[in-house]
Enzyme design. Structure first.
Site, PDB file in Angstrom:
ATOM      1  CE1 TYR A 141      -0.710  10.325  -4.158  1.00  0.00           C
ATOM      2  CE2 TYR A 141      -1.798   8.096  -2.463  1.00  0.00           C
ATOM      3  CZ  TYR A 141      -0.722   8.879  -3.181  1.00  0.00           C
ATOM      4  OH  TYR A 141      -0.009   8.193  -3.482  1.00  0.00           O
ATOM      5  CE  LYS A 158       7.963  20.639 -11.571  1.00  0.00           C
ATOM      6  NZ  LYS A 158       9.498  20.118 -13.014  1.00  0.00           N
ATOM      7  CG  ASP A 175      11.708  19.854 -10.839  1.00  0.00           C
ATOM      8  OD1 ASP A 175      11.582  19.923  -9.655  1.00  0.00           O
ATOM      9  OD2 ASP A 175      11.879  19.869 -12.144  1.00  0.00           O
ATOM     10  CG  ASP A 196       3.495   7.547  -2.603  1.00  0.00           C
ATOM     11  OD1 ASP A 196       3.829   7.142  -1.790  1.00  0.00           O
ATOM     12  OD2 ASP A 196       3.033   6.951  -3.221  1.00  0.00           O
ATOM     13  CG  ASP A 252       8.546   3.939  -2.049  1.00  0.00           C
ATOM     14  OD1 ASP A 252       8.300   4.106  -1.213  1.00  0.00           O
ATOM     15  OD2 ASP A 252       8.816   3.227  -2.914  1.00  0.00           O
TER      16      ASP A 252
END
Ligand code: ATP
Length: 343
Positions: free
Chosen positions: A126, A178, A212, A236, A240
């Site tokens: 970001y 990750k 993942d 982020d 959701d």
């Protein structure tokens, strides 16, 4: 009902479904007898229309003064050179911690979900330093984005998550990364969390998961998660996803907490497809206002509000369209107010 000890806070109705969901929230907070007095300010497209700026100085000054805000979604106009007002607000007030809980309120595909996601709010991709590298005739042949995480900011958000766990009776934090591919950018985040975790040994457990695998586990067995601690981009995306586990974006509140201010909001955006139609689900921002009540030490009012929402959904069966009901925003709002006045 007015409160004997009012707390002044900035109120930003925002764009799209913002004004209608914020109006619903204010009506319900009034019925609850909340302590908040509102200093109404504009931002987003509404800020451009009113004052020529998506983040007008008087809006910033109001937040600076009150250090507390409830905010509707803000649209960033495409083109025109405007940076996201949401990102600018986080940077301006160093709102480094984004707290996004997902809890089952109505029976659905997944029962008894209760996950709190803590997202690092200022770093990662970001920071968004993006640029093109020209090759031959093509000035935009290669696109590059760089991200940044510091050890200090990673430790700060980890400490925030562990302290949140202690205060809220949470037992386990799963750090999402990750670090097998983005070995430095997300590796530093994982290392910092491991370091901080040592201070909380025996009190809060920590494990870690590659993003993942975490996305898959959130579908296969979401009950294994208590808290998620994520870098900015992964947080982020996964917030959701966890909203989806509990009925969608209409059910997902968020808090942005920093040293200098705290800003409460819905996770969703301005939802232009349903804006102005009076059908938006106000629960996300309503639950955000409950988090705001918790934040100022009014847990009793926050719990009353949450109970009124679940009773309206489950006993009165009043639900908006996104929850497969038929109620308008107004009908849902009136039903929650009726619940609150019947106590
Ligand atoms: P942004 O890019 O600002 O996050 P977006 O366009 O990705 O926004 P949202 O505005 O967050 O998406 O919402 C996606 C869709 O979900 C909306 O278009 C709308 O159909 C639905 N939605 C979101 N919030 C609500 C709500 N409170 N009530 C009902 N439906 C909603």
């Amino acid at each position: 009902m007015s409160s004997p000890n009012p707390i002044t806070a900035t109120l930003i109705p925002g764009d799209g479904i913002g004004p209608e969901t914020v109006e619903s929230t204010i009506q319900i907070l009034d019925a609850l007898g909340s302590p908040f007095l509102w200093d109404v300010q504009q931002a987003g497209v509404a800020g451009i229309d009113a004052l020529g700026d998506p983040l007008p100085e008087q809006t910033l000054a109001s937040i600076r003064k009150h250090r507390l805000a409830l905010k509707g979604p803000l649209t960033t106009p495409v083109g025109g050179g405007f940076r996201s007002s949401n990102v600018r607000l986080r940077e301006e007030f160093e709102l480094y911690a984004n707290v996004r809980p997902a809890k089952t309120l109505i029976p659905g595909r997944f029962e008894n979900i209760d996950i709190v996601l803590v997202r690092e709010n200022l770093g990662g991709f970001y920071v968004a330093h993006e640029y093109y590298i020209p090759v031959g005739d093509d000035p935009k042949a290669v696109a590059v984005a760089t991200g940044m995480n510091t050890r200090a900011s990673s430790k700060r958000i980890a400490r925030f998550a562990f302290e949140y766990a202690l205060k809220n009776g949470r037992k386990k934090i799963t750090v999402v990364h990750k670090a097998n591919i983005l070995k430095l950018l997300t590796g530093i985040f994982l290392d910092a969390a491991r370091e901080v975790a040592k201070e909380y040994e025996g009190r809060v457990e920590m494990d870690d998961m590659i993003v993942d695998a975490c996305a898959m586990q959130l579908v296969l067995n979401p009950w294994r998660f208590d808290m998620l601690l994520c870098t900015n981009l992964f947080g982020d995306i996964l917030s959701d996803q966890i909203a989806g586990l509990v009925g969608g974006l209409g059910m997902a509140p968020g808090a942005n907490i920093g040293e200098n201010a705290a800003i409460f909001e819905a996770v969703h955006g301005s939802a232009p497809d349903i804006a102005g139609k009076g059908v938006a689900n106000p629960i996300s921002i309503l639950l955000a206002s409950a988090m705001m009540l918790d934040h100022v030490g009014k847990q009793d009012l926050a719990n009353r509000l949450r109970t009124a929402i679940t009773d309206t959904l489950n006993i009165d069966s009043v639900r908006t369209r996104d929850l497969k009901g038929e109620a308008t925003t107004k009908q849902f709002t009136d039903a929650v107010c009726k619940r609150l006045s019947s106590r």
